[in-house]
Design a protein around this motif. Structure first.
Motif, PDB file in Angstrom:
ATOM      1  N   UNK A  64      70.885  32.182  28.094  1.00  0.00           N
ATOM      2  CA  UNK A  64      69.782  32.425  29.033  1.00  0.00           C
ATOM      3  C   UNK A  64      69.655  31.271  30.020  1.00  0.00           C
ATOM      4  N   UNK A  65      69.698  30.047  29.494  1.00  0.00           N
ATOM      5  CA  UNK A  65      69.545  28.861  30.334  1.00  0.00           C
ATOM      6  C   UNK A  65      70.686  28.739  31.345  1.00  0.00           C
ATOM      7  N   UNK A  66      71.899  28.979  30.889  1.00  0.00           N
ATOM      8  CA  UNK A  66      73.048  28.871  31.789  1.00  0.00           C
ATOM      9  C   UNK A  66      72.967  29.917  32.894  1.00  0.00           C
ATOM     10  N   UNK A  67      72.564  31.145  32.537  1.00  0.00           N
ATOM     11  CA  UNK A  67      72.430  32.202  33.543  1.00  0.00           C
ATOM     12  C   UNK A  67      71.315  31.886  34.533  1.00  0.00           C
ATOM     13  N   UNK A  68      70.179  31.426  34.029  1.00  0.00           N
ATOM     14  CA  UNK A  68      69.018  31.166  34.895  1.00  0.00           C
ATOM     15  C   UNK A  68      69.246  29.980  35.824  1.00  0.00           C
ATOM     16  N   UNK A  69      69.907  28.959  35.336  1.00  0.00           N
ATOM     17  CA  UNK A  69      70.074  27.733  36.124  1.00  0.00           C
ATOM     18  C   UNK A  69      71.361  27.700  36.931  1.00  0.00           C
ATOM     19  N   UNK A  70      72.345  28.501  36.529  1.00  0.00           N
ATOM     20  CA  UNK A  70      73.640  28.475  37.198  1.00  0.00           C
ATOM     21  C   UNK A  70      74.513  27.301  36.775  1.00  0.00           C
ATOM     22  N   UNK A  71      74.071  26.552  35.772  1.00  0.00           N
ATOM     23  CA  UNK A  71      74.847  25.405  35.292  1.00  0.00           C
ATOM     24  C   UNK A  71      75.922  25.848  34.314  1.00  0.00           C
TER      25      UNK A  71
END
Length: 192
Positions: free
Chosen positions: A32-39
């Protein structure tokens, strides 16, 4: 030699903040975090160290943003109207369906996360202090006609505000919350 960052750290924190605020810490996955932040995973860990550290920094940003708006709202000269506006803003404002991130995390993580417990307690203390300053100003300029001791009233308003945030997050009926706000505002006109 570290590679230069090709992302805006505050933008990443804001995206993470919104995700944690809406889903909570435990329900927010690394994916979720990677998708939301693009990192990428490596960028996230190199920059923030861990999901928990990213969360703490995002929570700090939330507190800072919210406190700026809260302080501005309560700085109006008519303190009764300022407090009324503050409670109405909680009910109708941006992100209102998510409640307050502080209240959410006070329930989810603070009981077993000492660092977060400290941050939540500090946030509650800051809210109380802003209420206290406004109450004392309102008593001086006549915009509050209450005989209730200022510190006790500030604490009552702080607890009431967080309770309303929990009710909003729990999707309580609007009229229940509106009636509660009405009674809270009535306390501002009580003598002693």
């Amino acid at each position: 030699m570290a590679r230069p960052r090709n992302f805006d750290e505050e933008d990443v924190l804001r995206k993470a903040m919104t995700l944690f605020w809406s889903k909570g810490f435990e329900s927010t996955s690394l994916t979720d975090l990677l998708q939301a932040t693009g990192l990428s995973k490596s960028s996230l860990y190199e920059t923030f160290g861990s999901k928990h550290e990213l969360f703490l920094r995002a929570f700090e940003l939330y507190k800072k943003d919210r406190m700026v708006g809260f302080t501005a709202c309560l700085s109006q000269s008519n303190v009764y109207l300022a407090i009324s506006t503050a409670f109405q803003t909680v009910l109708d404002g941006k992100g209102n369906q998510m409640g307050c991130m502080t209240a959410n995390e006070a329930i989810e993580l603070a009981p077993h996360d000492p660092k977060l417990q400290e941050m939540v307690e500090s946030d509650f203390d800051e809210i109380e202090q802003v209420f206290l300053q406004a109450i004392e100003r309102g008593k001086q300029n006549g915009s509050l006609r209450t005989g209730i001791e200022s510190r006790k009233l500030a604490r009552f308003l702080t607890v009431s505000l967080q309770g309303i945030n929990v009710m909003i997050r729990a999707k309580a009926k609007r009229d229940v919350i509106e009636d509660s706000i009405f009674v809270i505002l009535e306390k501002l006109n009580e003598h002693g």
